[in-house]
Motif scaffolding. Structure first.
Motif, mmCIF file in Angstrom:
data_model
loop_
_atom_site.group_PDB
_atom_site.id
_atom_site.type_symbol
_atom_site.label_atom_id
_atom_site.label_comp_id
_atom_site.label_asym_id
_atom_site.label_seq_id
_atom_site.Cartn_x
_atom_site.Cartn_y
_atom_site.Cartn_z
ATOM 1 N N LEU A 180 0.871 -1.263 -0.015
ATOM 2 C CA LEU A 180 0.030 0.078 0.078
ATOM 3 C C LEU A 180 0.852 1.307 0.102
ATOM 4 O O LEU A 180 1.865 1.423 0.550
ATOM 5 C CB LEU A 180 -0.880 0.098 1.363
ATOM 6 N N ARG A 181 0.351 2.136 -0.792
ATOM 7 C CA ARG A 181 1.272 3.434 -1.013
ATOM 8 C C ARG A 181 2.514 3.273 -1.653
ATOM 9 O O ARG A 181 3.548 4.001 -1.211
ATOM 10 C CB ARG A 181 1.258 4.071 0.244
ATOM 11 N N GLY A 182 2.674 2.313 -2.412
ATOM 12 C CA GLY A 182 3.998 2.122 -3.207
ATOM 13 C C GLY A 182 3.735 2.030 -4.672
ATOM 14 O O GLY A 182 2.535 1.685 -5.107
ATOM 15 N N ARG A 183 4.670 2.198 -5.336
ATOM 16 C CA ARG A 183 4.630 2.098 -7.119
ATOM 17 C C ARG A 183 4.593 0.396 -7.223
ATOM 18 O O ARG A 183 5.286 -0.276 -6.590
ATOM 19 C CB ARG A 183 5.562 2.802 -7.603
ATOM 20 N N LYS A 184 4.433 0.275 -8.521
ATOM 21 C CA LYS A 184 4.384 -0.988 -9.177
ATOM 22 C C LYS A 184 5.890 -1.639 -9.109
ATOM 23 O O LYS A 184 5.970 -2.755 -8.728
ATOM 24 C CB LYS A 184 3.991 -0.943 -10.638
ATOM 25 N N THR A 185 6.835 -0.709 -9.222
ATOM 26 C CA THR A 185 8.157 -1.252 -9.203
ATOM 27 C C THR A 185 8.574 -1.508 -7.754
ATOM 28 O O THR A 185 9.422 -2.527 -7.548
ATOM 29 C CB THR A 185 9.030 -0.066 -9.866
ATOM 30 N N ASP A 186 8.018 -0.868 -6.728
ATOM 31 C CA ASP A 186 8.502 -1.143 -5.322
ATOM 32 C C ASP A 186 7.816 -2.577 -5.095
ATOM 33 O O ASP A 186 8.303 -3.576 -4.397
ATOM 34 C CB ASP A 186 7.831 -0.102 -4.639
ATOM 35 N N ARG A 187 6.432 -2.687 -5.566
ATOM 36 C CA ARG A 187 5.863 -4.305 -5.207
ATOM 37 C C ARG A 187 6.708 -5.151 -5.772
ATOM 38 O O ARG A 187 7.052 -6.212 -5.288
ATOM 39 C CB ARG A 187 4.371 -3.931 -5.824
ATOM 40 N N ASP A 188 7.312 -5.147 -7.120
ATOM 41 C CA ASP A 188 7.893 -5.938 -7.642
ATOM 42 C C ASP A 188 9.466 -6.140 -6.833
ATOM 43 O O ASP A 188 9.547 -7.436 -6.697
ATOM 44 C CB ASP A 188 8.652 -5.703 -9.288
#
Length: 79
Positions: free
Chosen positions: A51-59
């Protein structure tokens, strides 16, 4: 950022694993994302939410989670 890892409650890990995973995952994720709050809990299925992260952060967090889980022999002891 908030990171939530869910573990299928019908296939629980050994006693103490949730706490140990939370600590180890927090160490690893906080190296890249110092403001991240990590929560590991039981749910109806395995999963990862960022939550509150970018797609690249999630990856990147998914990679960290996978490496952490695969290296459990190094940081988790059932004794």
């Amino acid at each position: 950022m908030r990171v939530e890892v869910t573990i299928d409650k019908t296939k629980p890990p050994p006693s103490g694993a949730i706490e140990a995973l939370t600590i180890e995952l927090s160490k690893r994720v906080n190296r890249q994302f110092p403001d991240a709050v990590i929560q590991v809990r039981y749910a109806s299925a395995n999963g990862l939410s960022v939550l509150r992260g970018r797609k690249t952060d999630r990856d990147l967090i998914e990679e960290i989670r996978q490496e952490t889980w695969e290296s459990a022999d190094e940081w988790f002891s059932t004794e």
